[in-house]
Design a protein around this motif. Structure first.
Motif, PDB file in Angstrom:
ATOM      1  N   GLU A  22      -5.365   4.661 -36.692  1.00 49.02           N
ATOM      2  CA  GLU A  22      -4.060   4.518 -35.782  1.00 49.02           C
ATOM      3  C   GLU A  22      -3.773   5.804 -34.994  1.00 49.02           C
ATOM      4  O   GLU A  22      -4.338   6.946 -35.439  1.00 49.02           O
ATOM      5  N   PHE A  23      -4.124   6.141 -33.596  1.00 51.36           N
ATOM      6  CA  PHE A  23      -3.683   7.070 -32.801  1.00 51.36           C
ATOM      7  C   PHE A  23      -3.436   6.535 -31.782  1.00 51.36           C
ATOM      8  O   PHE A  23      -3.148   5.293 -30.949  1.00 51.36           O
ATOM      9  N   THR A  24      -2.787   7.681 -31.163  1.00 46.96           N
ATOM     10  CA  THR A  24      -1.536   8.054 -29.129  1.00 46.96           C
ATOM     11  C   THR A  24      -3.145   8.827 -28.796  1.00 46.96           C
ATOM     12  O   THR A  24      -3.317   9.739 -28.715  1.00 46.96           O
ATOM     13  N   VAL A  25      -2.456   8.240 -27.272  1.00 42.89           N
ATOM     14  CA  VAL A  25      -3.761   9.027 -26.546  1.00 42.89           C
ATOM     15  C   VAL A  25      -2.760   8.791 -24.920  1.00 42.89           C
ATOM     16  O   VAL A  25      -2.264   7.860 -24.770  1.00 42.89           O
ATOM     17  N   ASP A  26      -2.729   9.850 -24.464  1.00 48.23           N
ATOM     18  CA  ASP A  26      -2.289  10.573 -22.905  1.00 48.23           C
ATOM     19  C   ASP A  26      -2.697   9.459 -21.845  1.00 48.23           C
ATOM     20  O   ASP A  26      -3.450   9.366 -21.997  1.00 48.23           O
ATOM     21  N   ASN A  27      -2.195   9.044 -21.678  1.00 46.68           N
ATOM     22  CA  ASN A  27      -2.377   8.534 -19.873  1.00 46.68           C
ATOM     23  C   ASN A  27      -3.577   8.713 -19.000  1.00 46.68           C
ATOM     24  O   ASN A  27      -4.259   8.005 -18.462  1.00 46.68           O
ATOM     25  N   ASP A  28      -3.686  10.135 -18.978  1.00 48.23           N
ATOM     26  CA  ASP A  28      -4.627  11.495 -18.578  1.00 48.23           C
ATOM     27  C   ASP A  28      -5.448  11.468 -18.654  1.00 48.23           C
ATOM     28  O   ASP A  28      -6.964  11.708 -19.026  1.00 48.23           O
ATOM     29  N   GLN A  29      -5.449  10.878 -20.501  1.00 49.01           N
ATOM     30  CA  GLN A  29      -7.000  11.251 -20.960  1.00 49.01           C
ATOM     31  C   GLN A  29      -8.350  10.526 -20.842  1.00 49.01           C
ATOM     32  O   GLN A  29      -9.226  10.861 -21.498  1.00 49.01           O
ATOM     33  N   PHE A  30      -8.266   9.412 -20.379  1.00 50.95           N
ATOM     34  CA  PHE A  30      -8.826   7.837 -20.179  1.00 50.95           C
ATOM     35  C   PHE A  30      -9.014   7.183 -18.962  1.00 50.95           C
ATOM     36  O   PHE A  30      -7.516   7.374 -17.836  1.00 50.95           O
ATOM     37  N   ARG A  31      -9.433   6.808 -18.640  1.00 52.03           N
ATOM     38  CA  ARG A  31      -9.290   5.851 -17.572  1.00 52.03           C
ATOM     39  C   ARG A  31      -9.174   4.860 -17.209  1.00 52.03           C
ATOM     40  O   ARG A  31      -8.357   4.486 -16.304  1.00 52.03           O
ATOM     41  N   LEU A  32      -8.992   3.823 -18.310  1.00 52.20           N
ATOM     42  CA  LEU A  32      -8.029   2.622 -18.207  1.00 52.20           C
ATOM     43  C   LEU A  32      -6.136   3.263 -17.817  1.00 52.20           C
ATOM     44  O   LEU A  32      -5.534   2.286 -17.470  1.00 52.20           O
ATOM     45  N   GLY A  33      -6.074   4.063 -19.088  1.00 49.09           N
ATOM     46  CA  GLY A  33      -4.599   4.850 -18.666  1.00 49.09           C
ATOM     47  C   GLY A  33      -4.860   5.322 -17.348  1.00 49.09           C
ATOM     48  O   GLY A  33      -3.085   5.181 -17.150  1.00 49.09           O
TER      49      GLY A  33
END
Length: 220
Positions: free
Chosen positions: A6-17
């Motif tokens: 389980e993890f979180t990732v900022d929107n700017d770290q991946f294309r879909l976000g």
């Protein structure tokens, strides 16, 4: 032995976000990921009030080749996104490590992922992929299914979901008629009304899944 990350990732770290961030504010869940040759095709459940604006925004993105509405159920629409070109990002990392998306949704400028990997080696492969691609993720927890006994007792709720459900219960949100509005609950936690709605809905889903589905499995 399978392991869950389980993890979180900022929107700017991946294309879909990046593509899905910003207005209009929509409730988005990643339904599944389908590999297609050298590319990956995400399917999304989207809920909100501004579908036309959402579709225009997504289609205007340079990396998006097509967006297709496949189905509509109640207030939600299932979309398929086709990317333009090949990209190395977190979605590809999940597919290369043969991860299964158990849950993934947007929340306040980031995404939360629950991914099941076949074993710790696959999880390490995914983590190394993120490191190699300079993708910064925040790991909330990892566990195997046999280690889940204690978390099941807590219904597998996140701290935010548990806080929202307890507040809603204490304030009479679930009473008939309701004693408090969703907006008032959101103000109590200093979050948006949509974020509060997301926490309550997903929290309820998690509790019902752990109680009803687990009970049904035991009966069988």
């Amino acid at each position: 032995m399978s392991v869950i990350l389980e993890f979180t990732v900022d929107n700017d770290q991946f294309r879909l976000g990046q593509v899905l961030s910003g207005p209009p504010a929509m409730d988005i869940e990643l339904e599944r990921i389908v590999p297609t040759g050298d590319a990956v095709m995400p399917f999304l459940w989207v809920n909100g009030d501004e579908y036309e604006s959402f579709e225009r925004k997504v289609l205007a993105a340079d990396s998006v080749d097509d967006l297709v509405a496949l189905d509509k159920v109640d207030d939600g629409i299932l979309y398929r996104i086709t990317w333009r070109g090949d990209h190395n990002d977190i979605i590809r990392g999940i597919t290369e490590a043969e991860g299964t998306v158990l849950e993934a949704f947007n929340s306040d400028g980031s995404w939360e992922f629950h991914i099941r990997f076949n074993d710790h080696d696959r999880l390490s492969q995914f983590y190394n992929y993120c490191t190699d691609q300079n993708i910064s993720i925040h790991i909330n927890r990892t566990y195997t299914l046999t280690e889940r006994t204690e978390s099941v007792k807590q219904f597998g709720l996140s701290n935010e979901q548990r806080e929202a459900l307890i507040l809603a219960l204490h304030q009479g949100y679930f009473d008939t008629p309701s004693q408090v509005s969703l907006s008032e609950l959101a103000d109590e936690l200093s979050i948006t009304q949509q974020a509060m709605s997301n926490r309550i809905r997903r929290g309820n889903k998690q509790v019902l899944t752990e109680t009803l589905l687990t009970s049904a499995t035991n009966i069988e």
